[in-house]
Structures are given as structure tokens and as C-alpha cells.
Design an enzyme around this catalytic site. Structure first.
Site, PDB file in Angstrom:
ATOM      1  N   VAL A 105       0.837  -1.203   0.000  1.00  0.00           N
ATOM      2  CA  VAL A 105       0.000   0.000   0.000  1.00  0.00           C
ATOM      3  C   VAL A 105       0.869   1.250   0.000  1.00  0.00           C
ATOM      4  CG1 VAL A 105      -1.611   1.356   1.397  1.00  0.00           C
ATOM      5  CG2 VAL A 105      -2.012  -1.091   1.066  1.00  0.00           C
ATOM      6  N   GLU A 106       1.957   1.236   0.750  1.00  0.00           N
ATOM      7  CA  GLU A 106       2.795   2.426   0.879  1.00  0.00           C
ATOM      8  C   GLU A 106       3.538   2.781  -0.411  1.00  0.00           C
ATOM      9  OE1 GLU A 106       3.023   4.602   3.189  1.00  0.00           O
ATOM     10  OE2 GLU A 106       1.848   3.639   4.763  1.00  0.00           O
TER      11      GLU A 106
END
Length: 383
Positions: free
Chosen positions: A167-168
């Protein structure tokens, strides 16, 4: 900048951090809590694959040259760094003279316009998609040993670590290209007019302080440190203060490198979660789907405990929030809502481990996307 580095007293052990970048929402600020004891990582562990070589290494924005040194608040900061941490005044002044004002960072931190409804499914679709899932499968395969070791040492499942890094930064592919000194100085002293302006300026000023300490410990030119528009760094998008507090040398080479070492990123994410309430022995799902009654007595339980599970099953049931799944006895939960715009809102009973993820990013949407991406990658592996 070598003269600047030579002028700094070296009172700390070396912490190597390379140039990095990335987007990300703001991390939890570093705390002073002592770390929990964990078994030592094996010193003969198989080295993990490095971060993707596609990681960008150049600045891609136009900065505006302003004389920050004429600003009283900046001069006060310089003096504080000299008296509190022993930085050499002239060298620090020379450094600040090279820092640029970044208007794009100011624009990016402004809150979204009011009125737009939240939509969990739209948010989810940004992260639970084929490119990110396939990249996650590759990342897991390349770093299986480090992920298994982190799971054994910290009790954090590999899929959660994979979900966060995916996600990051899409496993190091999207790391951003802002000079951390530029964006943190800009946000520390020129944050936009918002209701929480003073608090946010204090936060970014603290992270600017942490950046200088980190650069000194690393024997690194602070102007070469790259990160997101908010100053977050590396595959896992740690703010500088979080690197100092939670960074882990998980590949055992004597250095903490969240840009190039996927293993260090993996260990650091696991350490962060445990330090923020992850319960290694907690079995079962991280969150249970819930049904709520029309009486709406349950509404007061949404967000009741902040970023923690504080309500018993009996309390929630009495308020009209129940799950069709069997819930563990004696465990506390928090009721969360995932709004879907014009569609029906989803309700979940979240555990301590769900809320540990929200300390990484204070958003129910974020935490649930981490859970679902990790689950999707695990399923795609077919192992």
C-alpha cells in the site's frame, strides 16, 4: 556538505539510511517507549533481495529559493539545534541557506474540500488490483526468508507486512522524489492556514530535528535524503523520527537502510506494529463483519476508544452491533464504519491488531486495505 558533517559531534552509533522517497500519509510520531524484548534474529540468515532497482533517485519538482534564514522561527530552530544537540552554528546556517520552499508540498497537505462523501469501495479499488497483487507475489517470493523470520520473531503475519509495504510504495516502486530537508522545512515554518496549523508545524519541526540527527548519525549529507511530499522515507514510508525509534537492522549488516534493504524494511514494519499494540498471540480474523440494529444505539461506539479496542462483545451486542461469526471470548473490540458513498456502509468489529495498523496511518480505510491486499497476495501465491 562534507564540512558540515565533519563539524557535527558523532555521539551516536552509525545508522545508514540511503536516499529514498515515497508518498504516504503521515506516520505515527516516534515515542519514547522502550521496545519489547524479542529473540535475536539469526546472524546467518539468507540475505533478502534488495529493493527494486526501478526506485527513482532524482528530484522531480521545482523548488523556490527563499531565504529561510531571515525568518525568526528558523533562526530560533538553528539556535535550539546548536544548544540542545551541539550542532555547529555556521555549518547549520550554511545548510539552511540551501533549502528550498516547496509550494507543492503546502498544497498537498491541505485538507480535501468538504462535502465529498467517503467511499470505501473506491478507495479499496486503488490498492487491491492486479499490478499491486502481482508485485506483492514477487516481493514475497524474493523475501520469503525475511518475512518468515519477522513473523516468527515479532508475531506479525507476513501478509500484513506485505500489505503495508504494498500500500505504501508498491514494494519500492513508487517512493517519491522530494528532498526531505526542503519539504520538512517548508511545512515546519510555512504550513497552510488550517485549524490544526500550530500542531502540524510542531510535528514537522520535530521531524526536521530528527532528520538532522539521523543525517549526523549516518554521516550523510542531509540534502541527499529523498522522501515523500511530507518527508516519509523508504519502502515502508517511515518519518525520520520513526526511523530513529523503530528502524531495525534486520539483515544483520550493522546498518539500517530502509531504501535498499527489503529485509530491514520488513523487520522495521513488524517492530513498529508490535510497539503500537500488535498482539502476537491473538488468533482469528483481524476484523469481523458486523450487523447493526435500526435503533442506532451502536453509533456512540464508533471511534469510542480512539485507536484501540475497548468494548466487550456484550456491550456491543446490547447496543445493537453483532457479528454472525463466532467471536473469541474475553476479547475487546472496536466498532468501525466503512462508508460507501450512496451505497450501504459496512460495519466491522475490529481487534487490537486492526487498531495497531491504524497507528501506521490513522484511517480505517487504510488499515482494511492493508488487510485485504495482504490476503489477496497470499491467495495469489497459491502456496
Amino acid at each position: 556538505m562534507t564540512s558540515f558533517l565533519r563539524s557535527m559531534p558523532r555521539r551516536f552509533p552509525v545508522l545508514l539510511l540511503a536516499l529514498v522517497a515515497a508518498a504516504g500519509a503521515a506516520h505515527a510520531a516516534a515515542t519514547k517507549d522502550k521496545p519489547r524484548a524479542h529473540p535475536k534474529a539469526s546472524t546467518v540468515a539468507k540475505p533478502a533481495k534488495p529493493a527494486p532497482k526501478a526506485l527513482a533517485r532524482k528530484v522531480d519538482y521545482e523548488g523556490e529559493q527563499v531565504n529561510f534564514r531571515e525568518w525568526k522561527a528558523v533562526a530560533d530552530f538553528e539556535e535550539e539545534m546548536a544548544t540542545k544537540h551541539g550542532f555547529e552554528r555556521d555549518a547549520l546556517k550554511a545548510l539552511i541557506a540551501q533549502v528550498n520552499y516547496i509550494d507543492s508540498a503546502v498544497q498537498l497537505v491541505k485538507p480535501a474540500p468538504p462535502g465529498k462523501p467517503k467511499n470505501w469501495q473506491a478507495y479499496r479499488d486503488r490498492f487491491i488490483e492486479p499490478i499491486r497483487i502481482n508485485a506483492g507475489v514477487e516481493f514475497w517470493a524474493n523475501n520469503a526468508e525475511a518475512l518468515a523470520r519477522a513473523e516468527a520473531q515479532y508475531g506479525v503475519p507476513a501478509e500484513i507486512i506485505v500489505g503495508i509495504i504494498g500500500v505504501e510504495t508498491v514494494y519500492g516502486r513508487n517512493t517519491g522524489r522530494f528532498r526531505v530537508m526542503d519539504v520538512l522545512t517548508t511545512l515546519a515554518f510555512a504550513y497552510p492556514e488550517t485549524p490544526n496549523r500550530e500542531a502540524r508545524m510542531r510535528f514537522f519541526r520535530g521531524e526536521l530535528e530528527n532528520t538532522l540527527l539521523l543525517a549526523r548519525q549516518s554521516n550523510m549529507d542531509p540534502l541527499t535524503l529523498l522522501g515523500s511530499f511530507a518527508g516519509a522515507v523508504g519502502l515502508p514510508q517511515f518519518m525520520p523520527g520513526s526511523i530513529l525509534a523503530y528502524g531495525v537492522d534486520f539483515d544483520g549488516n550493522g546498518q539500517i537502510d530502509l531504501r535498499n534493504s527489503a529485509s530491514d524494511a520488513i523487520g522495521s514494519v513488524a517492530n513498529f506494529l508490535v510497539r503500537h499494540g500488535w498482539q502476537p498471540g491473538q488468533a482469528g480474523p483481524i476484523a469481523y463483519p458486523a450487523d447493526v440494529s435500526p435503533a442506532r444505539a451502536w453509533e456512540s461506539y464508533i471511534g469510542k476508544g480512539g485507536l484501540a479496542a475497548t468494548s466487550s462483545v456484550e456491550e456491543l451486542a446490547a447496543a445493537g452491533a453483532v457479528s454472525a461469526l463466532a467471536l473469541p471470548t474475553g476479547m475487546l473490540f472496536g466498532l468501525i464504519d466503512l462508508q460507501n458513498g450512496a451505497e450501504a456502509t459496512e460495519y466491522w468489529l475490529a481487534t487490537d491488531n486492526f487498531f495497531a495498523i491504524t497507528h501506521y496511518n490513522r484511517s480505517y480505510f487504510y488499515a482494511m486495505s492493508v488487510v485485504e491486499l495482504g490476503r489477496a497476495v497470499r491467495a495469489a501465491r497459491g502456496v
